[in-house]
Scaffold this motif. Structure first.
Motif, mmCIF file in Angstrom:
data_model
loop_
_atom_site.group_PDB
_atom_site.id
_atom_site.type_symbol
_atom_site.label_atom_id
_atom_site.label_comp_id
_atom_site.label_asym_id
_atom_site.label_seq_id
_atom_site.Cartn_x
_atom_site.Cartn_y
_atom_site.Cartn_z
ATOM 1 N N LYS A 40 0.811 -1.229 0.000
ATOM 2 C CA LYS A 40 0.000 0.000 0.000
ATOM 3 C C LYS A 40 0.842 1.275 0.000
ATOM 4 N N VAL A 41 1.856 1.329 0.848
ATOM 5 C CA VAL A 41 2.623 2.574 0.978
ATOM 6 C C VAL A 41 4.125 2.401 0.807
ATOM 7 N N GLY A 42 4.570 1.185 0.637
ATOM 8 C CA GLY A 42 6.002 0.920 0.569
ATOM 9 C C GLY A 42 6.735 1.702 -0.501
ATOM 10 N N HIS A 43 6.081 1.925 -1.639
ATOM 11 C CA HIS A 43 6.745 2.629 -2.746
ATOM 12 C C HIS A 43 6.997 4.105 -2.454
ATOM 13 N N PHE A 44 6.404 4.642 -1.392
ATOM 14 C CA PHE A 44 6.636 6.041 -1.039
ATOM 15 C C PHE A 44 7.936 6.222 -0.237
ATOM 16 N N TYR A 45 8.480 5.136 0.307
ATOM 17 C CA TYR A 45 9.608 5.211 1.234
ATOM 18 C C TYR A 45 10.908 4.742 0.595
ATOM 19 N N ASP A 46 12.019 5.324 1.065
ATOM 20 C CA ASP A 46 13.348 4.872 0.680
ATOM 21 C C ASP A 46 13.739 3.775 1.670
ATOM 22 N N TRP A 47 13.812 2.563 1.205
ATOM 23 C CA TRP A 47 14.045 1.397 2.065
ATOM 24 C C TRP A 47 15.513 1.225 2.433
ATOM 25 N N HIS A 49 17.823 4.141 2.858
ATOM 26 C CA HIS A 49 18.486 5.375 3.313
ATOM 27 C C HIS A 49 18.964 5.210 4.757
ATOM 28 N N PRO A 50 20.219 5.537 5.029
ATOM 29 C CA PRO A 50 20.760 5.338 6.381
ATOM 30 C C PRO A 50 20.266 6.342 7.423
ATOM 31 N N ALA A 51 19.667 7.452 6.994
ATOM 32 C CA ALA A 51 19.232 8.484 7.947
ATOM 33 C C ALA A 51 17.715 8.527 8.105
ATOM 34 N N THR A 52 17.043 7.412 7.863
ATOM 35 C CA THR A 52 15.584 7.374 7.972
ATOM 36 C C THR A 52 15.158 7.576 9.422
ATOM 37 N N SER A 53 14.123 8.393 9.594
ATOM 38 C CA SER A 53 13.536 8.633 10.912
ATOM 39 C C SER A 53 12.044 8.878 10.707
ATOM 40 N N LEU A 54 11.208 8.031 11.321
ATOM 41 C CA LEU A 54 9.764 8.078 11.114
ATOM 42 C C LEU A 54 9.069 8.062 12.467
ATOM 43 N N HIS A 55 8.157 9.030 12.683
ATOM 44 C CA HIS A 55 7.471 9.139 13.975
ATOM 45 C C HIS A 55 6.039 9.608 13.753
ATOM 46 N N SER A 67 13.679 2.711 9.816
ATOM 47 C CA SER A 67 13.573 2.087 8.500
ATOM 48 C C SER A 67 12.096 1.848 8.204
ATOM 49 N N PRO A 68 11.735 1.758 6.930
ATOM 50 C CA PRO A 68 10.358 1.392 6.601
ATOM 51 C C PRO A 68 9.977 0.005 7.143
ATOM 52 N N HIS A 69 10.961 -0.874 7.296
ATOM 53 C CA HIS A 69 10.686 -2.192 7.890
ATOM 54 C C HIS A 69 10.136 -2.022 9.307
ATOM 55 N N GLU A 70 10.797 -1.177 10.109
ATOM 56 C CA GLU A 70 10.329 -0.907 11.477
ATOM 57 C C GLU A 70 8.967 -0.218 11.462
ATOM 58 N N TRP A 71 8.753 0.666 10.500
ATOM 59 C CA TRP A 71 7.481 1.389 10.385
ATOM 60 C C TRP A 71 6.353 0.413 10.080
ATOM 61 N N ALA A 72 6.624 -0.533 9.200
ATOM 62 C CA ALA A 72 5.634 -1.571 8.880
ATOM 63 C C ALA A 72 5.302 -2.369 10.136
ATOM 64 N N GLY A 135 15.799 9.238 -9.953
ATOM 65 C CA GLY A 135 14.670 9.890 -10.605
ATOM 66 C C GLY A 135 13.346 9.782 -9.868
ATOM 67 N N GLN A 136 13.345 9.186 -8.668
ATOM 68 C CA GLN A 136 12.114 9.009 -7.889
ATOM 69 C C GLN A 136 12.236 9.708 -6.539
ATOM 70 N N TRP A 137 11.177 10.403 -6.145
ATOM 71 C CA TRP A 137 11.116 11.014 -4.822
ATOM 72 C C TRP A 137 10.605 9.979 -3.836
ATOM 73 N N THR A 138 11.325 9.800 -2.721
ATOM 74 C CA THR A 138 10.898 8.872 -1.678
ATOM 75 C C THR A 138 11.092 9.514 -0.305
ATOM 76 N N ILE A 139 10.311 9.061 0.640
ATOM 77 C CA ILE A 139 10.335 9.597 2.004
ATOM 78 C C ILE A 139 11.532 9.027 2.758
ATOM 79 N N ILE A 140 12.274 9.952 3.411
ATOM 80 C CA ILE A 140 13.354 9.514 4.290
ATOM 81 C C ILE A 140 13.139 10.000 5.729
ATOM 82 N N ARG A 141 12.278 10.990 5.896
ATOM 83 C CA ARG A 141 11.923 11.483 7.232
ATOM 84 C C ARG A 141 10.425 11.734 7.263
ATOM 85 N N GLU A 142 9.826 11.424 8.416
ATOM 86 C CA GLU A 142 8.382 11.644 8.561
ATOM 87 C C GLU A 142 8.085 11.964 10.016
ATOM 88 N N HIS A 143 7.292 12.996 10.219
ATOM 89 C CA HIS A 143 6.774 13.300 11.548
ATOM 90 C C HIS A 143 5.305 13.676 11.392
#
Length: 166
Positions: A40-47, A49-55, A67-72, A135-143
Motif C-alpha cells: 500500500k505505501v512501501g513505494h513512497f519510502y526509501d528502504w 536510506h541510512p538516515a531514515t527517521s519516522l514518527h 527504516s520502513p521495515h520498522e514502520w511496517a 529519478g524518484q522522490w521517496t520519504i526519508i523522514r516523517e513526523h
C-alpha cells in the motif's frame, strides 16, 4: 522562468502530488481490504536510506522507526485489523525543494473505524523530507502529529474536502 526555477516548480508539483497520494491512496482502507504496508505505501519510502527517521504521535508506543521495515512493524497489524480508514487533505502541501531534497508539510483529517466498530476522528499534520534517488522522490523522514477530534468535525471536513481527493 529559468530552467532551475522550472525544475524546482516541477519537483514541487511532483512532491505535492506524492504527499497527497501517500495519505489518500496509501493509508486509505476500505471495509474488507487487506493492508500490507509494502504493497500500500512501501513505494513512497526509501528502504535503504541510512538516515531514515519516522514518527507518528498516533502510535501508542511513541516509537521512532529508523527504516520502513520498522514502520511496517509499528503499523501494519493495527491498520490491517481496522474496518476502514477515510482521509481528506484539509491543508494543501507546502513544499520547499533544494537540489535532491524536498521538505513538505500538510494537514489531513481521518475517520478510523476499528475492528470492534469504534470510530475515531483525527486531524493530523505531517512533515516529510523527500529524497530524489534514481529519478524518484521517496520519504526519508516523517513526523506526524495527530489530535483526536469529535466525529462531527471529521465528518464535516470529509464532506467539505473529500470530493477533491486527487
Amino acid at each position: 522562468m529559468t530552467t532551475d526555477q522550472h525544475s524546482a516548480s516541477s519537483h514541487e508539483q511532483t512532491v505535492g502530488q506524492l504527499q497527497r497520494r501517500w495519505i489518500l491512496e496509501g493509508w486509505e482502507k476500505q471495509p474488507g481490504e487487506r493492508f500490507v504496508f509494502k504493497d500500500k505505501v512501501g513505494h513512497f519510502y526509501d528502504w535503504d536510506h541510512p538516515a531514515t527517521s519516522l514518527h507518528d504521535t498516533f502510535d501508542p508506543q511513541s516509537r521512532v522507526a529508523h527504516s520502513p521495515h520498522e514502520w511496517a512493524e509499528a503499523f501494519e497489524t493495527s491498520f490491517d485489523s481496522m474496518q476502514s480508514a477515510l482521509h481528506a487533505v484539509t491543508d494543501e502541501p507546502d513544499i520547499l525543494v533544494s537540489g535532491d531534497m524536498a521538505s513538505a508539510t500538510f494537514e489531513f483529517c481521518a475517520r478510523l473505524e476499528a475492528a470492534d466498530g469504534k470510530v475515531t476522528g483525527a486531524v493530523c499534520r505531517t512533515s516529510h523530507v523527500w529524497g530524489l534517488k534514481d529519478g524518484q522522490w521517496t520519504i526519508i523522514r516523517e513526523h506526524t502529529s495527530c489530535r483526536v477530534v469529535p466525529l462531527e468535525e471529521v465528518h464535516a471536513l470529509l464532506g467539505k474536502f473529500e470530493p477533491q481527493k486527487l
